[in-house]
Design an enzyme around this catalytic site. Structure first.
Site, PDB file in Angstrom:
ATOM      1  N   TYR A 147      23.112  71.210 -51.166  1.00  0.00           N
ATOM      2  CA  TYR A 147      22.239  70.020 -51.482  1.00  0.00           C
ATOM      3  C   TYR A 147      23.241  68.792 -51.438  1.00  0.00           C
ATOM      4  O   TYR A 147      23.074  67.528 -51.282  1.00  0.00           O
ATOM      5  CB  TYR A 147      21.543  69.999 -52.646  1.00  0.00           C
ATOM      6  CG  TYR A 147      20.312  71.102 -52.766  1.00  0.00           C
ATOM      7  CD1 TYR A 147      20.125  71.740 -51.803  1.00  0.00           C
ATOM      8  CD2 TYR A 147      19.495  70.814 -53.763  1.00  0.00           C
ATOM      9  CE1 TYR A 147      19.064  72.778 -51.934  1.00  0.00           C
ATOM     10  CE2 TYR A 147      18.428  71.737 -53.768  1.00  0.00           C
ATOM     11  CZ  TYR A 147      18.164  72.637 -52.901  1.00  0.00           C
ATOM     12  OH  TYR A 147      17.163  73.572 -52.753  1.00  0.00           O
ATOM     13  N   LYS A 192      24.300  85.746 -52.914  1.00  0.00           N
ATOM     14  CA  LYS A 192      24.105  86.350 -51.229  1.00  0.00           C
ATOM     15  C   LYS A 192      25.262  86.842 -50.709  1.00  0.00           C
ATOM     16  O   LYS A 192      25.854  86.619 -49.675  1.00  0.00           O
ATOM     17  CB  LYS A 192      23.225  85.271 -50.462  1.00  0.00           C
ATOM     18  CG  LYS A 192      22.682  86.046 -49.206  1.00  0.00           C
ATOM     19  CD  LYS A 192      21.717  86.946 -49.452  1.00  0.00           C
ATOM     20  CE  LYS A 192      20.913  87.638 -48.176  1.00  0.00           C
ATOM     21  NZ  LYS A 192      20.160  88.693 -48.162  1.00  0.00           N
ATOM     22  N   ASP A 225      17.563  87.765 -52.647  1.00  0.00           N
ATOM     23  CA  ASP A 225      16.203  88.207 -52.081  1.00  0.00           C
ATOM     24  C   ASP A 225      15.674  89.291 -53.051  1.00  0.00           C
ATOM     25  O   ASP A 225      14.537  89.494 -53.394  1.00  0.00           O
ATOM     26  CB  ASP A 225      16.442  88.852 -50.584  1.00  0.00           C
ATOM     27  CG  ASP A 225      17.760  89.459 -50.593  1.00  0.00           C
ATOM     28  OD1 ASP A 225      18.719  89.571 -51.180  1.00  0.00           O
ATOM     29  OD2 ASP A 225      17.769  90.157 -49.429  1.00  0.00           O
ATOM     30  N   ASP A 249      17.078  76.331 -57.410  1.00  0.00           N
ATOM     31  CA  ASP A 249      15.920  75.761 -57.230  1.00  0.00           C
ATOM     32  C   ASP A 249      14.719  76.727 -57.057  1.00  0.00           C
ATOM     33  O   ASP A 249      13.714  76.448 -57.574  1.00  0.00           O
ATOM     34  CB  ASP A 249      16.211  74.808 -55.962  1.00  0.00           C
ATOM     35  CG  ASP A 249      15.076  73.692 -56.052  1.00  0.00           C
ATOM     36  OD1 ASP A 249      14.138  73.276 -56.780  1.00  0.00           O
ATOM     37  OD2 ASP A 249      15.310  73.141 -55.001  1.00  0.00           O
ATOM     38  N   ASP A 253      11.537  78.062 -59.749  1.00  0.00           N
ATOM     39  CA  ASP A 253      10.265  77.522 -59.784  1.00  0.00           C
ATOM     40  C   ASP A 253       9.440  78.978 -59.709  1.00  0.00           C
ATOM     41  O   ASP A 253       8.169  78.813 -60.226  1.00  0.00           O
ATOM     42  CB  ASP A 253      10.000  76.829 -58.476  1.00  0.00           C
ATOM     43  CG  ASP A 253      10.011  75.320 -58.627  1.00  0.00           C
ATOM     44  OD1 ASP A 253      10.704  75.180 -59.704  1.00  0.00           O
ATOM     45  OD2 ASP A 253       9.798  74.677 -57.791  1.00  0.00           O
TER      46      ASP A 253
END
Ligand code: NAD
Length: 356
Positions: A147, A192, A225, A249, A253
């Site tokens: 980001y 990951k 994942d 992020d 959520d």
């Protein structure tokens, strides 16, 4: 004998826009009641942010607001944004005030607790048997990664660079470990590492910090994942989840939906001197603003987080959380959960009654 002078904390109050100001007012009332009879005071310094700041000064984060935060212990924010400012140029969008305050104050550590109280289980979209002991703290790195990395594009290609330094990983890891030490002493790094070089650096650094400084912690690694699945199949198994900016992020959520309403979840963003910006995860909800029906619980729980993480007033934080949970146990639920439920002021009265 002369009585001891109470401690004074400086808190910047940022009501913001629409229901932001309504739920903020609820937190201010509860904090007033809470400090009576305790040995500390909160000196509130109200400042502008978001659309209210655009209207008054032409910019979403006036320098005066940043200056006030620099000298304060914490800031308490309602929410910003709304249709009044939708057609403004990018530099006058209320949400830019949020990005600027996070960057300006170096708020690198975002905390999102997701706790499903038994009295609210029926609002979760998951089946009850999956919802035993859901009490997760998500610690998200907030100022690095893709980001904030270099970005460019042309007509046919685009790139967002994901970069992390050892220093950035170490400081957020220490924050997560400190929190885990006060909880169930279990830390899960979400990454990951089977694909990304940055994730491999995260694993190495987190392992080293835990081994050297927090050997009592139980550390596990989980691919993002798999974590997305496990959050739905066994959410009660997690204690503290640590992760980089973009994964955090998305995962936070996803986790927030375990509770069934945006109006229940608080958050904090901390910097290195323990200053924190405390805010509910919901937005300014223009659709219900002015009706007196906004759910104030997320904001009240954000104030409790402020007491715990920036002011170090753990007993007062516990008292405020206990008052909120008491209301839930007594079925005092806002309109987003119960169409016949009480309004913002009545709920705040009930919370204050339990604090008195
Ligand atoms: P929102 O969170 O404001 O509202 C989404 C839905 O949830 C709405 O139906 C709303 O009525 C309901 N809701 C949210 N909070 C509630 C509460 N406390 N009590 C009862 N119901 C509640 O999201 P949105 O509608 O996408 O955004 C509205 C504005 O808020 C936009 O301008 C957006 O940019 C801004 N926003 C600000 C923040 C922030 O300040 N941190 C976060 C998200 C969105």
């Amino acid at each position: 004998m002369a009585s001891k002078e109470p401690k004074h904390y400086r808190v910047v109050g940022l009501p913001g826009d629409y229901i932001g100001a309504e739920v903020y007012a609820a937190a201010v009332r509860a904090l007033e009641v809470l400090t009576q009879g305790r040995d500390f005071r909160i000196d509130l310094d109200e400042q502008l942010i978001g659309g209210a700041a655009v209207d008054a000064t032409g910019e979403p984060l006036p320098q005066a607001t940043l200056d006030a935060c620099e000298g304060a212990d914490a800031a308490l924010l309602g929410a910003v944004g709304g249709p009044d400012w939708d057609d403004r140029p990018a530099e006058q969008r209320p949400e830019l005030g949020l990005l600027k305050i996070r960057a300006g104050l170096g708020l690198f550590c975002n905390l999102r607790p997701v706790v499903l109280h038994p009295a609210l289980q029926r609002f979760s979209p998951l089946k009850p048997d999956r919802l035993v002991n859901v009490d997760v703290m998500i610690v998200r790195e907030l100022t690095g990664g893709s980001y904030f990395g270099n970005k460019w594009r042309n007509a046919n290609e685009a790139e967002d660079v994901c970069r992390y330094t050892r220093f950035e990983i170490e400081r957020v890891t220490r924050a997560a470990c400190d929190i885990a030490m006060k909880r169930d002493r279990r830390l899960t790094l979400i990454d990951k590492a089977n694909v990304l070089e940055t994730s491999r650096l995260w694993r190495e650094v987190v392992r080293a910090v835990v081994d050297a400084e927090f050997p009592e912690l139980d550390l596990e690694f989980l691919y993002v994942d798999a974590a997305a699945m496990h959050l739905l199949s066994r959410p009660g198994d997690f204690d503290v989840m640590l992760t980089e900016n973009m994964f955090g992020d998305i995962i936070s959520d996803e986790a927030s939906m375990l509770c069934g309403s945006l109006g229940l979840l608080p958050s904090a963003s901390l910097n290195e001197r323990r200053f924190g910006l405390y805010e509910p995860i919901h937005g300014s909800a223009p659709d219900i603003a002015g009706k007196g029906i906004a759910n104030p619980y997320a904001m009240l729980l954000s104030a409790a987080m402020m007491l715990r993480h920036s002011l170090g007033e753990d007993e007062a934080a516990d008292a405020l959380e206990t008052a909120v949970h008491g209301c839930w146990e007594d079925g005092i639920l806002s309109r987003d959960l119960d169409p016949d439920g009480p309004g913002t002021d009545e709920i705040t009265d009930e919370v204050c009654k339990r604090l008195g």
